[in-house]
Scaffold this active site. Structure first.
Site, PDB file in Angstrom:
ATOM      1  N   ASN A  71       4.634   6.817  -4.463  1.00 40.70           N
ATOM      2  CA  ASN A  71       3.544   6.061  -5.079  1.00 40.70           C
ATOM      3  C   ASN A  71       2.531   5.612  -4.042  1.00 40.70           C
ATOM      4  O   ASN A  71       2.822   5.561  -2.853  1.00 40.70           O
ATOM      5  CB  ASN A  71       4.085   4.877  -5.892  1.00 40.70           C
ATOM      6  CG  ASN A  71       4.570   3.759  -5.025  1.00 40.70           C
ATOM      7  OD1 ASN A  71       3.809   3.187  -4.257  1.00 40.70           O
ATOM      8  ND2 ASN A  71       5.841   3.425  -5.124  1.00 40.70           N
ATOM      9  N   ASN A 128       4.960  -6.802   6.098  1.00 39.70           N
ATOM     10  CA  ASN A 128       4.660  -5.378   5.946  1.00 39.70           C
ATOM     11  C   ASN A 128       3.690  -4.974   7.058  1.00 39.70           C
ATOM     12  O   ASN A 128       2.537  -5.386   7.062  1.00 39.70           O
ATOM     13  CB  ASN A 128       4.032  -5.146   4.555  1.00 39.70           C
ATOM     14  CG  ASN A 128       3.714  -3.682   4.300  1.00 39.70           C
ATOM     15  OD1 ASN A 128       3.838  -2.848   5.189  1.00 39.70           O
ATOM     16  ND2 ASN A 128       3.289  -3.382   3.092  1.00 39.70           N
ATOM     17  N   CYS A 131       2.275  -0.267   5.751  1.00 36.81           N
ATOM     18  CA  CYS A 131       1.882   0.330   4.473  1.00 36.81           C
ATOM     19  C   CYS A 131       1.083   1.609   4.724  1.00 36.81           C
ATOM     20  O   CYS A 131       0.042   1.574   5.361  1.00 36.81           O
ATOM     21  CB  CYS A 131       1.070  -0.639   3.626  1.00 36.81           C
ATOM     22  SG  CYS A 131       0.632   0.115   2.035  1.00 36.81           S
TER      23      CYS A 131
END
Lengths: 150, 186
Positions: A71, A128, A131
């Site tokens: 995704n 994060n 990404c």
């Protein structure tokens, strides 16, 4: 069935069981909360937050692969302030460990978000720095090096 | 009624009558039928299936404009006839109804009759074309969007489409939206 003690302690945070739903799969829990009591979870790692709201990537955002799916949502989220104002109080109605997940464009953004979320009382912060679906997701090594220096 | 498109639908097609399935649904928001007046239904391929149920629920009747790649691949034609719904068909191979795409049929239907609502379901290029034809006709057109989905309940944000300048979840906020609010070229 007899009661089994599934309690775990991670980095000083106690959870009644080690089941934590992964960031990005569960939003902020609202949708799945319609189907069962979220308090059954050990914790929720919330959808990735950014300093300001993000609309995310244009569709298509998902593709099937022989082994599953890929995704590219692009960190669609309402921003850290909106999370603290509306989503966090809702999550606090359940008995579970709330983990915020943050992505910043700059080291300063990470610092400010961490401060805001700590003050708002999240249990943990997941950072994060990788990404692959946004330009400033921290995937650049030059960026990482500059961050480490600070 | 469904089309085998991948692992899940292949599995579903192999189930036998009498087996028990675990189903979560219905999910999202369906078509809004008007309280009165005739409804124009526009279907493309497998997107024709939900329109049969809408046709049967329409308070003052419906007309269906259905488009298929080939006449041989047409579905539910007899069922629409049995339900008393007049069908205007189009096929890209020209073997059924008007040769070409369904939007030409829609244009003709809108010239001939007055409708309280237009409901459309089919692949995105068809919905985009239908949206162009119905724009400015004064009849609100509802489109049921098709987008790849993962969770189906609005949590994963993979099926988003731009509606009214913002990404909306096709599975939860839709799949039915007003065509004039959908940003087709996004």
């Amino acid at each position: 069935m007899s009661k089994v003690d599934m309690q775990v302690n991670f980095a000083g945070i106690s959870m009644k069981n080690p089941i934590i739903v992964a960031s990005g799969t569960y939003g902020f829990g609202r949708e799945f909360g319609q189907f069962y009591d979220l308090s059954q979870l050990g914790g929720i790692s919330c959808k990735g937050l950014t300093f300001t709201p993000r609309e995310g990537n244009p569709p298509p955002r998902v593709a099937e692969t022989p082994m599953g799916m890929l995704n590219s949502v692009g960190l669609q989220n309402p921003g850290v302030d909106e999370f603290i104002a509306t989503e966090l109080p809702e999550l606090r109605r359940h008995d579970l460990c709330v983990i915020a997940n943050i992505s910043g464009n700059t080291p300063e953004e990470y610092a400010i978000m961490s401060e805001k979320l700590s003050r708002a009382g999240v249990d943990m912060i997941e950072v994060n720095v990788s990404c692959p679906n946004v330009k400033c997701g921290g995937s650049s090594t030059a960026w990482c090096r500059s961050w480490r220096r600070r | 009624m469904f089309q085998v498109r991948g692992t899940g639908t292949k599995w579903l097609a192999e189930r036998k009558a009498g087996e028990v399935l675990d189903v979560l649904g219905p999910l999202g928001n369906g078509f809004q039928l008007p309280a009165s007046g005739k409804v124009l239904l526009i279907g493309g391929g497998i997107g024709t299936a939900p329109l049969l149920f809408a046709a049967k629920s329409a308070p003052e009747g419906a007309v269906a404009a259905l488009g298929f790649r080939t006449g041989a691949g047409a579905i539910l034609m007899e069922d629409f006839a049995k339900a008393g719904i007049p069908v205007e068909a189009a096929s890209e191979d020209g073997s059924l109804g008007v040769p070409g795409t369904v939007d030409q049929v829609v244009r003709r239907c809108l010239q001939k009759g007055r409708y309280a609502a237009v409901l459309a379901c089919g692949p995105t290029p068809m919905l985009r074309a239908v949206s162009r034809v119905t724009a400015g006709e004064g009849t609100p057109c509802q489109v049921s969007l098709e987008e790849r989905m993962a969770c189906g309940i609005g949590a994963c944000l993979t099926c988003s489409c731009k509606v009214n300048r913002h990404y909306r979840r096709v599975c939860k906020d839709g799949p039915v939206f007003l065509s004039e609010e959908v940003e087709w070229d996004e």
